[in-house]
Motif scaffolding. Structure first.
Motif, PDB file in Angstrom:
ATOM      1  N   SER A 257       0.839  -1.196   0.000  1.00  0.00           N
ATOM      2  CA  SER A 257       0.000   0.000   0.000  1.00  0.00           C
ATOM      3  C   SER A 257       0.879   1.253   0.000  1.00  0.00           C
ATOM      4  CB  SER A 257      -0.914  -0.005   1.221  1.00  0.00           C
ATOM      5  OG  SER A 257      -0.136   0.069   2.414  1.00  0.00           O
ATOM      6  N   ALA A 258       0.275   2.380  -0.320  1.00  0.00           N
ATOM      7  CA  ALA A 258       1.020   3.641  -0.316  1.00  0.00           C
ATOM      8  C   ALA A 258       1.549   3.956   1.079  1.00  0.00           C
ATOM      9  CB  ALA A 258       0.128   4.763  -0.830  1.00  0.00           C
ATOM     10  N   LYS A 259       0.757   3.618   2.091  1.00  0.00           N
ATOM     11  CA  LYS A 259       1.185   3.877   3.464  1.00  0.00           C
ATOM     12  C   LYS A 259       2.423   3.059   3.808  1.00  0.00           C
ATOM     13  CE  LYS A 259      -0.490   3.729   8.239  1.00  0.00           C
ATOM     14  NZ  LYS A 259      -1.645   3.403   9.121  1.00  0.00           N
ATOM     15  N   ALA A 260       2.436   1.795   3.412  1.00  0.00           N
ATOM     16  CA  ALA A 260       3.579   0.939   3.704  1.00  0.00           C
ATOM     17  C   ALA A 260       4.830   1.448   2.987  1.00  0.00           C
ATOM     18  CB  ALA A 260       3.282  -0.502   3.291  1.00  0.00           C
ATOM     19  N   VAL A 261       4.662   1.895   1.744  1.00  0.00           N
ATOM     20  CA  VAL A 261       5.807   2.428   1.008  1.00  0.00           C
ATOM     21  C   VAL A 261       6.318   3.697   1.684  1.00  0.00           C
ATOM     22  CG1 VAL A 261       6.560   3.377  -1.196  1.00  0.00           C
ATOM     23  CG2 VAL A 261       5.030   1.401  -1.167  1.00  0.00           C
TER      24      VAL A 261
END
Length: 389
Positions: free
Chosen positions: A213-217
């Motif tokens: 996800s964008a958050k994880a990246v």
């Protein structure tokens, strides 16, 4: 599998066995499929089994291909550009080719020529050094020696060719092809196979990369960024360090390593430990799949590293077939001409018989009359005769 006997005299507790493992096309190049072998000691620990977990690295060399066949003849026009070489009586020529490995570096190789029966019957002399090593480059094997051929003179050449054509039931000039082949044995560096031993069955699942996800990246990026002071020359009499500002620095290698670990679901602790020990992400993934703790990664690295005694070589075999066109036409059986018909008997010729010519005769007559009597018996007779003169 039957009971294993010890195979190492110095270690009677060690036994070896060999098995075949089928690896399908679904295993991509560079992947590490897992193999489990369950071992049970029927004499001591009945009911308890030891599970051997083996990881096999897949190395695909099936995309290797031969380099173009080099045909060097002393007679022009022996090849028509179609890729099929045309043979002629008395021809002297050389053949050679190499092998190309686009994704792998060969260590060494050998080539052997295999001459087909039809081709062999046309050869007068043949010379090739089968014990010569091929020349290894970064991605190819070049021929170490040329194969030298000289073909038979015309009469013997066509006699043997006709004999071969009859044995193969050739029907037309399209069948007039003889064959040769090369067998290439390429020695390659093997993939490193590792194993571990546990007393429980470990699940084996195919590791696939997952999307983040964008958050994880963003979290990974933030973990790779630091605020670093920009060093400057101290100016004060008591100063020993100085800075004229700060810089935001991103550790790109750390970000890429962490990102790769996250896509393979490798725990952060395993990832950090592996990076400190200079393990690749793939090796860390293998540790995870084999249920090795981070503390065991260092010994695991020693297992997968090449041995200092020199590389072990695996042999890969390839066969390449080559057609050679020969000039041949089927013998056409012409039936004998029919015997000529006998000449008809000549028609009878009727010749008119000539008119007979009357025979001219001259007749003369003489008449004799007389009477004679025999005195003995008194017998009387009378004769009358005509004489033709």
């Amino acid at each position: 599998m039957p009971e294993l006997a010890p195979t190492n005299s110095s270690d009677p507790q060690t036994a070896q066995f060999a098995i075949w493992a089928y690896i399908s096309n679904e295993c991509s190049d560079g992947s590490w499929p897992k193999l489990q072998v369950r071992v049970t000691d029927t004499h001591r620990n009945r009911g308890d089994e030891v599970v051997l977990n083996v990881a096999i690295k897949v190395t695909n060399v099936s995309n290797a291909s031969p380099t173009p066949l080099l045909f060097d003849a002393d007679m022009p026009g022996s090849s028509d550009g179609s890729g099929v070489i045309s043979l002629q009586p008395g021809l002297a020529f050389e053949l050679s080719h190499g092998f190309y490995f686009p994704n792998h570096q060969p260590i060494s190789g050998q080539m052997a020529w295999v001459i087909g029966e039809g081709f062999n019957g046309l050869i007068q002399t043949y010379e090739y050094k089968s014990d010569s090593e091929m020349v290894a480059t970064s991605s190819a094997l070049r021929a170490g020696d040329d194969a030298d051929f000289t073909l038979l003179p015309t009469l013997t050449y066509y006699k043997n060719l006709q004999s071969h054509a009859e044995s193969r039931d050739w029907d037309s000039s399209d069948d007039a092809v003889v064959w040769a082949a090369t067998d290439i044995t390429a020695m390659m560096s093997p993939p490193y196979t590792t194993s571990s031993t546990t007393n429980q069955t470990q699940p084996t699942t195919q590791t696939t990369a997952r999307l983040l996800s964008a958050k994880a990246v963003m979290q990974l990026a933030e973990g790779s960024i630091s605020l670093e002071p920009r060093p400057a020359k101290p100016l004060g009499s008591g100063a020993f360090e100085a800075s004229d500002g700060y810089e935001i620095v991103m550790d790109r290698s750390l970000f890429m390593y962490s990102y790769s670990c996250a896509t393979l679901s490798i725990p952060t602790s395993m990832c950090d430990s592996g990076r400190k020990l200079s393990l690749s992400v793939q090796q860390c993934s293998m540790c995870k799949d084999l249920d090795l703790s981070p503390a065991d990664c260092e010994s695991h690295q020693q297992q997968v590293s090449p041995k200092s005694t020199g590389p072990v070589e695996l042999a890969y075999s390839f066969r390449q077939l080559y057609p050679f066109k020969v000039e041949w036409e089927p013998k056409r059986i012409v039936p004998p001409a029919p015997a000529p018909a006998p000449a008809p008997a000549p028609a009878p010729v009727f010749v008119e018989a000539p008119t007979p010519v009357p025979l001219a005769l001259e007749y003369k007559y003489r008449l004799e009359l007389g009477i004679a009597s025999s005195p003995a018996d008194y017998y009387n007779s009378t004769s009358l005769g005509v004489n033709f003169i």
